[in-house]
Design a protein around this motif. Structure first.
Motif, PDB file in Angstrom:
ATOM      1  N   UNK A  25      37.910  59.360  54.604  1.00  0.00           N
ATOM      2  CA  UNK A  25      38.253  60.726  54.906  1.00  0.00           C
ATOM      3  C   UNK A  25      38.903  61.512  54.001  1.00  0.00           C
ATOM      4  N   UNK A  26      39.967  61.145  53.231  1.00  0.00           N
ATOM      5  CA  UNK A  26      40.742  61.436  52.021  1.00  0.00           C
ATOM      6  C   UNK A  26      39.718  61.696  50.914  1.00  0.00           C
ATOM      7  N   UNK A  87      47.823  57.237  32.263  1.00  0.00           N
ATOM      8  CA  UNK A  87      46.843  56.451  33.190  1.00  0.00           C
ATOM      9  C   UNK A  87      47.222  56.132  34.491  1.00  0.00           C
ATOM     10  N   UNK A  88      47.125  56.813  35.613  1.00  0.00           N
ATOM     11  CA  UNK A  88      47.750  56.560  36.616  1.00  0.00           C
ATOM     12  C   UNK A  88      47.157  57.090  37.855  1.00  0.00           C
ATOM     13  N   UNK A  89      47.382  56.630  39.124  1.00  0.00           N
ATOM     14  CA  UNK A  89      46.910  57.393  40.425  1.00  0.00           C
ATOM     15  C   UNK A  89      48.048  57.484  41.411  1.00  0.00           C
ATOM     16  N   UNK A  98      43.716  59.212  45.574  1.00  0.00           N
ATOM     17  CA  UNK A  98      43.765  59.476  44.164  1.00  0.00           C
ATOM     18  C   UNK A  98      42.836  58.415  43.569  1.00  0.00           C
ATOM     19  N   UNK A  99      41.612  58.674  43.031  1.00  0.00           N
ATOM     20  CA  UNK A  99      41.123  57.645  42.334  1.00  0.00           C
ATOM     21  C   UNK A  99      40.825  58.291  40.772  1.00  0.00           C
ATOM     22  N   UNK A 224      41.785  52.954  39.056  1.00  0.00           N
ATOM     23  CA  UNK A 224      43.001  53.005  39.898  1.00  0.00           C
ATOM     24  C   UNK A 224      42.830  53.732  41.074  1.00  0.00           C
ATOM     25  N   UNK A 225      43.583  53.118  42.158  1.00  0.00           N
ATOM     26  CA  UNK A 225      43.467  53.783  43.414  1.00  0.00           C
ATOM     27  C   UNK A 225      44.832  53.934  44.043  1.00  0.00           C
TER      28      UNK A 225
END
Length: 278
Positions: A25-26, A87-89, A98-99, A224-225
């Protein structure tokens, strides 16, 4: 090609609330952007091999991350070393998951009189999950798919020999959940590391070939998630020093060992014994 492998539901052991389909959903409400042009870093000369056409491409970013997150590499011996920055989520307060999906591509060419016997890829980072003493859950995840094509054997071009695999992550297989990794707690902090190793001799034998590999192409697809609920936050990142290292013909005695970062987390690793994976 975009690979999105997510947990579509996770539960909080504190509240007993099931977040079914939260991630999906997000994603539906998340603005996704794709980079049209790759970021080229060029060629790099190592001791016995050359790394050619090193290129980075952002396949998916739901938070508008800038280009070039791996950053230009440096060379040490036969290793190519990347120090990612940003380099992050991250996800806060039940906002969109966040992907970040970025692919690193390059070729490795053996210098005259040398061969490529094996390859070792490693990476490291950290994650933080927090619910501020609420009952809400949080989740983060790191994955890395590796695709290798053998292009030359003894300097002669070959085709149709491909190697695919996933990087192995420690701890928790790269999958982190507050209610599972620290049940009843308000936060979870951990370093993580990943590794991938392949020898090419057995692969040639399986394809009826003899000789030694002299050229390959490699694609490393990193994702990354981070997913949060209304009262929680999730963050996961690659390290900004020695975040990703590619080594040709590494010392085999060093390959099986996890990084010192993860070894130092004995207290956190003890939590893995009580894991409850959905």
């Amino acid at each position: 090609m975009i690979r999105i492998s997510l947990v579509s539901q996770f539960s909080s052991s504190v509240s007993g609330v099931l977040f079914a389909g939260t991630v999906l959903l997000s994603l539906a409400s998340s603005p996704a952007s794709s980079q049209a042009a790759p970021v080229p870093y060029g060629d790099f000369s190592a001791t016995t091999v050359d790394y050619l056409a090193v290129t980075e491409e952002t396949l998916l970013t739901t938070s508008g991350k800038p280009d070039g997150l791996f950053g230009a590499p440096t060379v040490a011996g036969d290793s190519l070393d990347f120090d990612p920055i940003g380099f992050s989520a991250s996800s806060t307060g039940g906002g969109p998951s966040d992907i970040l999906d970025v692919q690193l591509k390059f070729m490795i060419q053996a210098k005259d009189g040398n061969v490529i016997e094996s390859i070792f890829l490693s990476e490291a980072g950290d994650t933080t999950l927090d619910n501020g003493f609420s009952s809400d859950d949080a989740l983060s995840r790191v994955t890395a798919n590796v695709f290798i094509d053998i292009l030359e054997v003894d300097g002669v071009g070959v085709g149709g020999i491909s190697v695919m695999g996933d990087m192995e992550f420690t701890p928790s297989d790269g999958d982190y959940q507050l209610s599972v990794d620290n049940p009843g707690g308000s936060s979870y902090n951990s370093g993580w590391s990943g590794k991938f190793f392949r020898e090419f001799g057995p692969i040639l034998a399986d394809n009826g070939l003899t000789g030694k590999v002299t050229k390959i192409s490699v694609a490393l697809d990193n994702t990354l998630t981070a997913t949060s609920a209304s009262g929680s936050t999730a963050f996961i990142a690659k390290k900004d020093s020695d975040g990703v290292v590619i080594t040709t013909n590494p010392d085999k005695n060093e390959v099986p060992e996890p990084t010192s970062l993860v070894l130092a987390l004995g207290g956190l690793l003890a939590l893995a014994g009580a894991r409850r994976r959905s």
